[in-house]
Design an enzyme around this catalytic site. Structure first.
Site: not given
Ligand code: T46
Length: 339
Positions: A134-136, A159, A163
């Site tokens: 992941t880019d994270e 997480y 990774k």
């Molecule tokens: C679930 C949720 C999320 N968010 C925000 C939090 C993040 O800034 C963004 C995307 O959240 P999400 O949990 O969908 O994805 P990321 O935390 O960016 O991580 C995802 O993208 C990477 C590349 C991976 O590698 C991860 O496996 C994948 O889960 O929306 C909200 O504002 N409200 C919500 O209810």
């Protein structure tokens, strides 16, 4: 004919990859999946009867089992996607992330090394292990700049730390034993079958149910979005033509703020359902995610210039198709992430 062991092939990205590989007609796929809460046999039901497809319920931490499968099916590649992926869950309970993502990746590279080192030389040359990361792992950006393959590792969540640790193990197996590994870093995927804990399916679920749509913090955080089918095309290209020992960042150009995503998805839901009251009125700003990374962005230059890959699905088209899919699969949307 190639034989690929796909780990996590019943998960969101894995299931799309399995379909693409089987659809090519030149691949046999062995799908190893533990079927945790985020794995779904329905996502691969269409290929279940295909003669080129085998499903095995197993744990990537089980080195002997993985090695046995590689041997039994004469695999010439492993594409490793099995992982715990949800950042919020990793904050609530990091242990499972360390086990699956670190110990599980050890299981995959150790089993691969045992199998690969006993192959005849010509088969050793073509064998590949593609580790899907992941880019994270690169941490958070400010307003400017973008990650590339030389960016330093600065993971912030349990997480992304798990990774990052798995990436280091994969790299070490290449450096130490010569195992032909390739690491990929992709941004935020979206599309059908994404578990309803991630932003886009959560917004669709809440919009449809006319319930509050939770936006963490002020919604200005930025992610680099890519349609899952584009990511899977990239993985195929990387497996077939990428160089062992290298890292390829997948994506670029898909940057959007969370608020932008939420508004676009809401509009799309309203259009399909013919709603007059806008779903955006349901947005509720809630407590921010602890340690919330502000921005991810991928340069994506290396994969374009070396492998000729670029995304094909426009965001508008991809979101329209994704919203339509979820509205046709409302049972899946109701899956309780805490069950
Ligand atoms: C679930 C949720 C999320 N968010 C925000 C939090 C993040 O800034 C963004 C995307 O959240 P999400 O949990 O969908 O994805 P990321 O935390 O960016 O991580 C995802 O993208 C990477 C590349 C991976 O590698 C991860 O496996 C994948 O889960 O929306 C909200 O504002 N409200 C919500 O209810």
């Amino acid at each position: 004919m190639h034989t690929v062991l796909v780990t996590g092939g019943a998960g969101f990205i894995g299931s799309h990859l399995v379909h693409q590989l089987i659809g090519r007609g030149d691949c046999r796929v062995v799908n190893l999946d533990k079927l945790t809460y985020a794995g779904n046999s329905e996502a691969v039901a269409e290929v279940a009867g295909d003669r080129n497809y085998t499903f095995v319920k197993a744990d990537v931490c089980d080195v002997d089992r993985v090695a046995d499968l590689l041997k039994r099916h004469h695999c010439n590649a492993v594409i490793h996607l099995a992982a715990e992926t949800h950042v919020d869950r990793s904050i609530a309970g990091p242990g499972e992330f360390v086990r699956t993502n670190v110990q599980g990746t050890f299981g995959v590279v150790e089993a691969s090394k045992q199998y690969w080192s006993n192959l005849p030389a010509d088969q050793r040359d073509v064998f590949r292990v593609v580790h899907v990361s992941t880019d994270e792992v690169y941490g958070s950006l400010g307003d400017d700049g973008a990650f590339d393959e030389s960016s330093p590792y600065r993971p912030n969540s349990p997480y992304s730390a798990s990774k990052a640790a798995s990436d280091h193990l994969v790299r070490a197996y290449h450096q130490t034993y010569g195992l032909p590994t390739i690491i990929t870093h992709c941004g935020n995927n979206y599309g059908p079958w994404q578990f309803p804990e991630k932003l886009i399916p959560v917004v669709i679920r809440q919009a449809v149910a006319q319930q509050p749509i939770p936006v963490y913090g002020d919604g200005t955080n930025v992610r680099d979005w890519i349609h899952v089918s584009d990511h899977c095309r990239a993985l195929h290209q990387i497996w077939r033509h990428g160089r062992p020992g290298e890292v390829y960042d997948v994506g670029g150009g898909g940057e959007r703020s969370n608020l932008d995503i939420v508004k676009t998805v809401c509009q799309s839901v309203d259009t399909v359902l013919g709603r007059s009251e806008p779903s955006v009125d349901q947005i509720q700003f809630v407590r921010d995610r602890p340690g919330h990374d502000f921005r991810y962005a991928i340069r994506g230059e290396k994969i374009r210039s070396e492998l000729g890959w670029g995304p094909e699905v426009t965001f508008q088209e991809g979101i329209r198709e994704t919203v339509a899919w979820y509205l046709d699969h409302r049972d899946f949307l109701q899956t309780n992430p805490l069950a």
